[in-house]
Design a protein around this motif. Structure first.
Motif, PDB file in Angstrom:
ATOM      1  N   GLY A   1       0.871  -1.107   0.048  1.00  9.46           N
ATOM      2  CA  GLY A   1       0.151  -0.038  -0.161  1.00  9.46           C
ATOM      3  C   GLY A   1       0.684   1.177   0.042  1.00  9.46           C
ATOM      4  O   GLY A   1       0.182   2.291   0.319  1.00  9.46           O
ATOM      5  N   LYS A   2       2.058   1.248  -0.329  1.00  8.75           N
ATOM      6  CA  LYS A   2       3.051   2.284  -0.174  1.00  8.75           C
ATOM      7  C   LYS A   2       3.746   2.642  -1.541  1.00  8.75           C
ATOM      8  O   LYS A   2       3.778   1.618  -2.361  1.00  8.75           O
ATOM      9  CB  LYS A   2       4.160   1.984   0.948  1.00  8.75           C
ATOM     10  CG  LYS A   2       3.637   1.899   2.266  1.00  8.75           C
ATOM     11  CD  LYS A   2       4.626   1.432   3.121  1.00  8.75           C
ATOM     12  CE  LYS A   2       3.903   0.947   4.813  1.00  8.75           C
ATOM     13  NZ  LYS A   2       4.769   0.283   5.474  1.00  8.75           N
ATOM     14  N   ASN A   3       4.026   3.924  -1.529  1.00  8.75           N
ATOM     15  CA  ASN A   3       4.689   4.481  -2.794  1.00  8.75           C
ATOM     16  C   ASN A   3       3.922   4.168  -4.028  1.00  8.75           C
ATOM     17  O   ASN A   3       4.736   3.506  -5.123  1.00  8.75           O
ATOM     18  CB  ASN A   3       6.143   3.968  -2.927  1.00  8.75           C
ATOM     19  CG  ASN A   3       6.858   4.169  -1.488  1.00  8.75           C
ATOM     20  OD1 ASN A   3       6.777   5.477  -1.240  1.00  8.75           O
ATOM     21  ND2 ASN A   3       7.643   3.158  -0.980  1.00  8.75           N
ATOM     22  N   ILE A   4       2.753   4.568  -4.098  1.00  6.81           N
ATOM     23  CA  ILE A   4       1.934   4.044  -5.409  1.00  6.81           C
ATOM     24  C   ILE A   4       1.719   5.358  -6.056  1.00  6.81           C
ATOM     25  O   ILE A   4       1.505   6.445  -5.805  1.00  6.81           O
ATOM     26  CB  ILE A   4       0.514   3.808  -4.757  1.00  6.81           C
ATOM     27  CG1 ILE A   4       0.667   2.227  -4.162  1.00  6.81           C
ATOM     28  CG2 ILE A   4      -0.541   3.642  -6.041  1.00  6.81           C
ATOM     29  CD1 ILE A   4      -0.470   1.584  -3.612  1.00  6.81           C
ATOM     30  N   SER A   5       2.209   5.260  -7.694  1.00  5.97           N
ATOM     31  CA  SER A   5       2.041   6.420  -8.329  1.00  5.97           C
ATOM     32  C   SER A   5       0.861   6.471  -9.044  1.00  5.97           C
ATOM     33  O   SER A   5       0.144   5.347  -9.239  1.00  5.97           O
ATOM     34  CB  SER A   5       3.164   6.324  -9.478  1.00  5.97           C
ATOM     35  OG  SER A   5       2.830   5.038 -10.324  1.00  5.97           O
ATOM     36  N   ILE A   6       0.445   7.568  -9.711  1.00  3.13           N
ATOM     37  CA  ILE A   6      -0.688   7.507 -10.630  1.00  3.13           C
ATOM     38  C   ILE A   6      -0.750   6.440 -11.755  1.00  3.13           C
ATOM     39  O   ILE A   6      -1.766   5.783 -12.043  1.00  3.13           O
ATOM     40  CB  ILE A   6      -1.063   8.972 -11.181  1.00  3.13           C
ATOM     41  CG1 ILE A   6      -1.143  10.060 -10.218  1.00  3.13           C
ATOM     42  CG2 ILE A   6      -2.023   9.078 -11.997  1.00  3.13           C
ATOM     43  CD1 ILE A   6      -1.597  11.504 -10.600  1.00  3.13           C
ATOM     44  N   PRO A   7       0.307   6.532 -12.606  1.00  2.00           N
ATOM     45  CA  PRO A   7       0.384   5.285 -13.573  1.00  2.00           C
ATOM     46  C   PRO A   7       0.046   3.951 -12.914  1.00  2.00           C
ATOM     47  O   PRO A   7      -0.691   3.164 -13.450  1.00  2.00           O
ATOM     48  CB  PRO A   7       1.788   5.313 -13.950  1.00  2.00           C
ATOM     49  CG  PRO A   7       1.990   6.692 -13.819  1.00  2.00           C
ATOM     50  CD  PRO A   7       1.550   7.416 -12.717  1.00  2.00           C
ATOM     51  N   MET A   8       0.508   3.572 -11.971  1.00  2.00           N
ATOM     52  CA  MET A   8       0.343   2.372 -11.119  1.00  2.00           C
ATOM     53  C   MET A   8      -1.099   2.312 -10.981  1.00  2.00           C
ATOM     54  O   MET A   8      -1.843   1.150 -11.052  1.00  2.00           O
ATOM     55  CB  MET A   8       1.041   2.284  -9.833  1.00  2.00           C
ATOM     56  CG  MET A   8       2.450   1.903 -10.060  1.00  2.00           C
ATOM     57  SD  MET A   8       3.606   2.370  -8.614  1.00  2.00           S
ATOM     58  CE  MET A   8       3.239   1.007  -7.702  1.00  2.00           C
ATOM     59  N   ILE A   9      -1.799   3.365 -10.262  1.00  2.00           N
ATOM     60  CA  ILE A   9      -3.382   3.325 -10.094  1.00  2.00           C
ATOM     61  C   ILE A   9      -4.026   3.125 -11.555  1.00  2.00           C
ATOM     62  O   ILE A   9      -4.944   2.263 -11.429  1.00  2.00           O
ATOM     63  CB  ILE A   9      -3.634   4.554  -9.360  1.00  2.00           C
ATOM     64  CG1 ILE A   9      -3.133   4.612  -7.941  1.00  2.00           C
ATOM     65  CG2 ILE A   9      -5.268   4.526  -9.348  1.00  2.00           C
ATOM     66  CD1 ILE A   9      -3.422   6.059  -7.161  1.00  2.00           C
ATOM     67  N   LEU A  10      -3.802   3.876 -12.544  1.00  2.72           N
ATOM     68  CA  LEU A  10      -4.597   3.722 -13.722  1.00  2.72           C
ATOM     69  C   LEU A  10      -4.262   2.105 -14.204  1.00  2.72           C
ATOM     70  O   LEU A  10      -5.454   1.792 -14.851  1.00  2.72           O
ATOM     71  CB  LEU A  10      -4.160   4.641 -14.635  1.00  2.72           C
ATOM     72  CG  LEU A  10      -4.346   6.163 -14.326  1.00  2.72           C
ATOM     73  CD1 LEU A  10      -3.740   7.068 -15.355  1.00  2.72           C
ATOM     74  CD2 LEU A  10      -5.649   6.611 -13.880  1.00  2.72           C
TER      75      LEU A  10
END
Ligand code: HEM
Ligand code: MG
Length: 232
Positions: free
Chosen positions: A33-42
């Motif tokens: 749950g840590k160090n999550i970028s926008i591209p990773m979410i998309l």
């Protein structure tokens, strides 16, 4: 299976969002749950739910404001009150009532669990009634409640996303059991028959569900806010 459901470990962090938590519990997002970028979410939203970028990009961008890192966020930081996190949630308590606006709360969830009695699905109409009921409870019990046009917009989008991801994004009808497992276990109910949505969930598929929720709800503001600017 890299996308098997695994409960978070003690050192893993989770958010007030059942969607992001489910993606992390299935390994579409980092299980820490840590160090999550926008591209990773998309990418995770597309792979896990068939949710396209246009449906969640604004929320993801707001999420970066929850911490100091320039391009990533931690899920637990998303509990930051009045950034995205708001009062009158359907599965979490208000910050001012218990101090915990992060964790699933079975008592709060009763409103949704009991909604649309007699049938085995939820829809935009029942979601509107749930929003009204939850807000009435917050207005009656939380002297610090925030209830502006921003909150109704965010809450309505979230309900629309939930119905779309757990059910049919064209009708906004979602089986009761899938929705309950989504909130209570933050798990995809694949074993129970849930399938990843078709067609892709976009801003355009969300619009009619959003409009129906807003047309059915009796919502009125109790405070005003600045107009929200979300795009050029
Ligand atoms: C809340 C679904 C993406 C941040 C919620 C809620 C739902 C939901 C149903 C309401 C929970 C409640 O009222 O108790 C989803 C789905 C997503 C998604 C299906 C698809 C991937 C995102 C993204 C962000 C985000 C991209 C930001 C990075 C939040 C936050 C809350 C929330 C902070 C807490 C709001 C509150 O209830 O106080 N989400 N969401 N979500 N979501 Fe998401
Ligand atoms: Mg909340």
């Amino acid at each position: 299976d890299p996308h098997e459901w695994v409960a978070p470990a003690a050192t893993d962090v989770r958010s007030p969002c059942p969607g992001l938590n489910t993606l992390a519990n299935h390994g579409y997002l980092p299980r820490t749950g840590k160090n999550i970028s926008i591209p990773m979410i998309l990418q995770a939203a597309m792979d896990g739910f068939d949710v396209g970028p246009g449906a969640i990009i604004q929320a993801a961008k707001f999420g970066l404001l929850s911490g100091d890192a320039p391009t990533t966020m931690d899920l637990d930081a998303l509990k930051l009150h009045n950034l995205i996190e708001h009062d009158a949630s359907i599965s979490r308590n208000d910050l001012a009532v218990t101090g915990d606006n992060l964790h699933f709360n079975e008592t709060i969830f009763t409103t949704l669990a009991n909604a649309n009695p007699g049938v085995d699905y939820y829809n935009a109409t029942s979601a509107a009634h749930v929003q009204d009921e939850r807000l009435a409870i917050s207005l009656a019990t939380n002297p610090h409640v925030t209830n502006t046009p921003k909150e109704v917009e965010v809450r309505t989008r979230e309900s629309g996303l939930c119905l779309s991801v757990m059910g049919d994004p064209l009708t906004g009808v979602a089986p009761r059991q899938f929705v309950q497992i989504f909130f209570q276990e933050e798990r995809l109910s694949i074993a129970e028959g849930w399938k990843r949505s078709t067609p892709t969930i976009t801003a355009e598929t969300l619009d009619p569900i959003h409009d129906t929720i807003l047309s059915v709800t009796n919502w009125t503001y109790t405070q005003r806010c600045e107009d929200l600017v979300l795009e050029p």
